[in-house]
Write an enzyme that holds these catalytic residues in place. Structure first.
Site, PDB file in Angstrom:
ATOM      1  N   CYS A   1       0.816  -1.204   0.000  1.00 22.68           N
ATOM      2  CA  CYS A   1       0.000   0.000   0.000  1.00 22.68           C
ATOM      3  C   CYS A   1       0.862   1.271   0.000  1.00 22.68           C
ATOM      4  CB  CYS A   1      -0.982  -0.049   1.162  1.00 22.68           C
ATOM      5  SG  CYS A   1      -2.435   0.992   0.960  1.00 22.68           S
ATOM      6  N   HIS A   2       0.833   2.074   1.062  1.00 26.99           N
ATOM      7  CA  HIS A   2       1.626   3.293   1.162  1.00 26.99           C
ATOM      8  C   HIS A   2       3.030   3.041   1.730  1.00 26.99           C
ATOM      9  CE1 HIS A   2      -2.429   5.004   0.807  1.00 26.99           C
ATOM     10  NE2 HIS A   2      -1.846   6.103   0.385  1.00 26.99           N
ATOM     11  N   ALA A   3       3.299   1.832   2.194  1.00 24.77           N
ATOM     12  CA  ALA A   3       4.592   1.526   2.821  1.00 24.77           C
ATOM     13  C   ALA A   3       5.802   1.776   1.926  1.00 24.77           C
ATOM     14  CB  ALA A   3       4.601   0.085   3.329  1.00 24.77           C
TER      15      ALA A   3
ATOM     16  N   TRP B   1       6.693   4.294   0.604  1.00 31.66           N
ATOM     17  CA  TRP B   1       7.277   5.593   0.963  1.00 31.66           C
ATOM     18  C   TRP B   1       8.545   5.402   1.794  1.00 31.66           C
ATOM     19  CZ3 TRP B   1       2.167   8.416   2.528  1.00 31.66           C
ATOM     20  CH2 TRP B   1       1.740   9.241   1.476  1.00 31.66           C
TER      21      TRP B   1
END
Length: 190
Positions: A113-115, A117
Protein backbone atom coordinates in the site's frame (compact mmCIF):
# COMPACT_ATOMS: atom_id res chain seq x y z
CA UNK A 1 4.12 -24.06 3.19
CA UNK A 2 3.17 -24.75 6.82
CA UNK A 3 6.74 -24.91 8.06
CA UNK A 4 8.61 -22.98 5.39
CA UNK A 5 9.66 -20.28 7.89
CA UNK A 6 10.62 -22.50 10.84
CA UNK A 7 13.32 -20.80 12.88
CA UNK A 8 12.99 -17.52 10.97
CA UNK A 9 12.32 -14.19 12.65
CA UNK A 10 10.48 -11.47 10.78
CA UNK A 11 10.37 -7.81 11.82
CA UNK A 12 7.17 -5.83 11.27
CA UNK A 13 8.18 -2.15 11.40
CA UNK A 14 5.38 0.29 12.28
CA UNK A 15 4.84 3.80 13.59
CA UNK A 16 3.02 4.37 16.90
CA UNK A 17 -0.24 4.95 15.00
CA UNK A 18 -1.76 4.97 11.57
CA UNK A 19 -1.14 1.34 10.61
CA UNK A 20 -3.76 -0.24 8.35
CA UNK A 21 -4.72 -3.12 10.67
CA UNK A 22 -5.38 -5.80 8.06
CA UNK A 23 -2.00 -5.04 6.44
CA UNK A 24 -0.40 -5.90 9.77
CA UNK A 25 -2.55 -8.79 10.92
CA UNK A 26 -2.81 -10.81 7.70
CA UNK A 27 0.94 -10.92 6.96
CA UNK A 28 1.54 -11.57 10.69
CA UNK A 29 -0.76 -14.62 10.51
CA UNK A 30 0.95 -15.78 7.32
CA UNK A 31 4.37 -15.70 9.03
CA UNK A 32 3.05 -17.58 12.07
CA UNK A 33 1.20 -20.14 9.91
CA UNK A 34 4.43 -20.80 8.03
CA UNK A 35 6.24 -21.49 11.31
CA UNK A 36 8.03 -18.13 11.59
CA UNK A 37 8.28 -15.74 14.51
CA UNK A 38 6.94 -12.24 13.83
CA UNK A 39 8.06 -9.34 16.04
CA UNK A 40 6.46 -5.90 16.19
CA UNK A 41 9.15 -3.22 16.00
CA UNK A 42 8.33 0.45 16.49
CA UNK A 43 10.00 3.73 17.33
CA UNK A 44 8.99 3.67 21.01
CA UNK A 45 7.90 1.02 23.53
CA UNK A 46 4.31 0.40 24.58
CA UNK A 47 1.48 -0.08 22.13
CA UNK A 48 0.70 1.00 18.58
CA UNK A 49 -2.70 2.03 17.26
CA UNK A 50 -4.04 0.40 14.11
CA UNK A 51 -6.87 1.71 11.93
CA UNK A 52 -9.52 0.42 9.57
CA UNK A 53 -9.00 3.14 6.98
CA UNK A 54 -9.74 6.28 9.06
CA UNK A 55 -11.43 4.58 12.03
CA UNK A 56 -9.50 3.45 15.10
CA UNK A 57 -9.17 -0.30 15.35
CA UNK A 58 -7.10 -2.44 17.74
CA UNK A 59 -3.93 -1.65 19.65
CA UNK A 60 -0.92 -3.97 19.55
CA UNK A 61 1.98 -4.41 21.96
CA UNK A 62 5.43 -3.47 20.70
CA UNK A 63 7.99 -6.28 21.01
CA UNK A 64 11.13 -4.25 20.27
CA UNK A 65 12.17 -0.65 19.73
CA UNK A 66 13.98 0.06 16.46
CA UNK A 67 17.00 1.55 18.28
CA UNK A 68 17.50 -1.81 20.07
CA UNK A 69 17.48 -4.10 17.02
CA UNK A 70 19.49 -4.63 13.84
CA UNK A 71 18.65 -6.22 10.50
CA UNK A 72 21.05 -9.04 11.49
CA UNK A 73 18.49 -10.04 14.16
CA UNK A 74 15.93 -10.94 11.48
CA UNK A 75 15.45 -13.00 8.34
CA UNK A 76 13.00 -10.57 6.71
CA UNK A 77 11.13 -7.29 7.07
CA UNK A 78 7.45 -6.46 6.54
CA UNK A 79 6.28 -2.87 6.11
CA UNK A 80 2.50 -2.57 6.57
CA UNK A 81 0.76 0.40 5.02
CA UNK A 82 -1.75 2.96 6.10
CA UNK A 83 -1.21 6.56 5.01
CA UNK A 84 0.03 7.90 8.36
CA UNK A 85 2.23 4.89 9.24
CA UNK A 86 5.00 5.21 6.61
CA UNK A 87 4.73 9.00 6.62
CA UNK A 88 5.60 9.04 10.33
CA UNK A 89 8.26 6.33 10.05
CA UNK A 90 10.17 8.02 7.25
CA UNK A 91 10.87 10.93 9.58
CA UNK A 92 12.74 8.68 12.05
CA UNK A 93 16.38 8.28 11.01
CA UNK A 94 16.84 4.98 12.88
CA UNK A 95 13.78 3.46 11.19
CA UNK A 96 15.01 4.50 7.74
CA UNK A 97 18.46 3.08 8.46
CA UNK A 98 16.89 -0.17 9.73
CA UNK A 99 15.07 -0.56 6.39
CA UNK A 100 18.21 0.30 4.40
CA UNK A 101 20.12 -2.36 6.35
CA UNK A 102 17.85 -5.14 5.07
CA UNK A 103 18.68 -4.14 1.50
CA UNK A 104 22.42 -3.95 2.21
CA UNK A 105 22.34 -7.47 3.60
CA UNK A 106 20.18 -8.82 0.76
CA UNK A 107 17.35 -9.86 3.07
CA UNK A 108 13.74 -9.99 1.84
CA UNK A 109 11.51 -6.95 2.35
CA UNK A 110 7.74 -6.85 1.80
CA UNK A 111 5.90 -3.51 1.57
CA UNK A 112 2.21 -2.96 0.88
CA UNK A 113 0.00 0.00 0.00
CA UNK A 114 1.63 3.29 1.16
CA UNK A 115 4.59 1.53 2.82
CA UNK A 116 6.88 1.99 -0.22
CA UNK A 117 7.28 5.59 0.96
CA UNK A 118 9.76 4.10 3.43
CA UNK A 119 11.64 2.55 0.52
CA UNK A 120 11.80 5.94 -1.20
CA UNK A 121 13.12 7.54 1.99
CA UNK A 122 15.71 4.78 2.39
CA UNK A 123 16.77 5.39 -1.24
CA UNK A 124 16.51 1.71 -2.21
CA UNK A 125 14.13 1.75 -5.18
CA UNK A 126 16.37 3.06 -7.96
CA UNK A 127 16.30 0.56 -10.83
CA UNK A 128 13.72 -1.64 -9.08
CA UNK A 129 10.31 -2.76 -10.37
CA UNK A 130 7.48 -2.48 -7.84
CA UNK A 131 3.91 -1.48 -7.12
CA UNK A 132 2.10 0.43 -4.38
CA UNK A 133 -1.08 2.33 -3.68
CA UNK A 134 -1.55 4.46 -6.84
CA UNK A 135 -0.94 7.79 -5.06
CA UNK A 136 2.64 6.68 -4.25
CA UNK A 137 3.47 5.91 -7.91
CA UNK A 138 4.85 9.36 -8.75
CA UNK A 139 7.12 9.34 -5.68
CA UNK A 140 8.45 5.92 -6.67
CA UNK A 141 9.06 6.96 -10.28
CA UNK A 142 10.80 10.15 -9.10
CA UNK A 143 13.05 7.98 -6.92
CA UNK A 144 14.08 5.90 -9.94
CA UNK A 145 11.72 2.92 -9.71
CA UNK A 146 9.61 1.38 -12.43
CA UNK A 147 6.04 1.41 -11.07
CA UNK A 148 3.49 -1.10 -12.36
CA UNK A 149 -0.17 -1.62 -11.54
CA UNK A 150 -0.13 -5.30 -10.58
CA UNK A 151 -1.48 -7.31 -7.65
CA UNK A 152 1.95 -8.36 -6.41
CA UNK A 153 5.44 -7.64 -7.75
CA UNK A 154 8.60 -9.50 -6.77
CA UNK A 155 12.02 -8.06 -7.64
CA UNK A 156 14.98 -10.00 -6.18
CA UNK A 157 13.57 -10.32 -2.66
CA UNK A 158 11.47 -7.15 -2.68
CA UNK A 159 7.73 -7.91 -2.54
CA UNK A 160 5.19 -5.13 -3.07
CA UNK A 161 1.41 -4.93 -3.42
CA UNK A 162 -1.15 -2.18 -3.95
CA UNK A 163 -3.80 -2.48 -1.24
CA UNK A 164 -5.62 -4.85 1.17
CA UNK A 165 -7.38 -6.61 -1.72
CA UNK A 166 -3.96 -7.92 -2.76
CA UNK A 167 -3.18 -9.47 0.64
CA UNK A 168 -3.57 -13.16 -0.34
CA UNK A 169 -1.02 -12.82 -3.16
CA UNK A 170 1.19 -10.50 -1.07
CA UNK A 171 1.30 -12.89 1.89
CA UNK A 172 2.08 -15.92 -0.28
CA UNK A 173 4.98 -14.18 -2.05
CA UNK A 174 6.24 -12.64 1.20
CA UNK A 175 6.46 -16.08 2.84
CA UNK A 176 8.09 -17.53 -0.28
CA UNK A 177 10.77 -14.82 -0.50
CA UNK A 178 11.58 -14.91 3.23
CA UNK A 179 11.75 -18.70 3.02
CA UNK A 180 14.29 -18.45 0.19
CA UNK A 181 16.60 -16.32 2.35
CA UNK A 182 19.16 -13.81 1.15
CA UNK A 183 18.72 -12.47 -2.39
CA UNK A 184 21.98 -11.12 -3.83
CA UNK A 185 20.05 -8.79 -6.16
CA UNK A 186 18.43 -7.07 -3.19
CA UNK A 187 21.66 -5.25 -2.30
CA UNK A 188 22.00 -3.67 -5.75
CA UNK A 189 19.82 -0.72 -4.79
CA UNK A 190 21.16 -0.16 -1.26
Amino acid sequence: MTESLNGRRVAFLVAPEGIEQVELTEPWKAVKNAGGTPELVSVRPGTVQAFHHLDKADSFDVDKVVTDVRPDDYDGLVLPGGVANPDALRQVREAVEFVRGFFRSGKPVAAICHAPWMLVEADVVRGRRLTSYPSVATDLRNAGATWVDEQVVVDAGLVTSRNPNDLPAFCAKMVEEIGEGVHRGQARSA
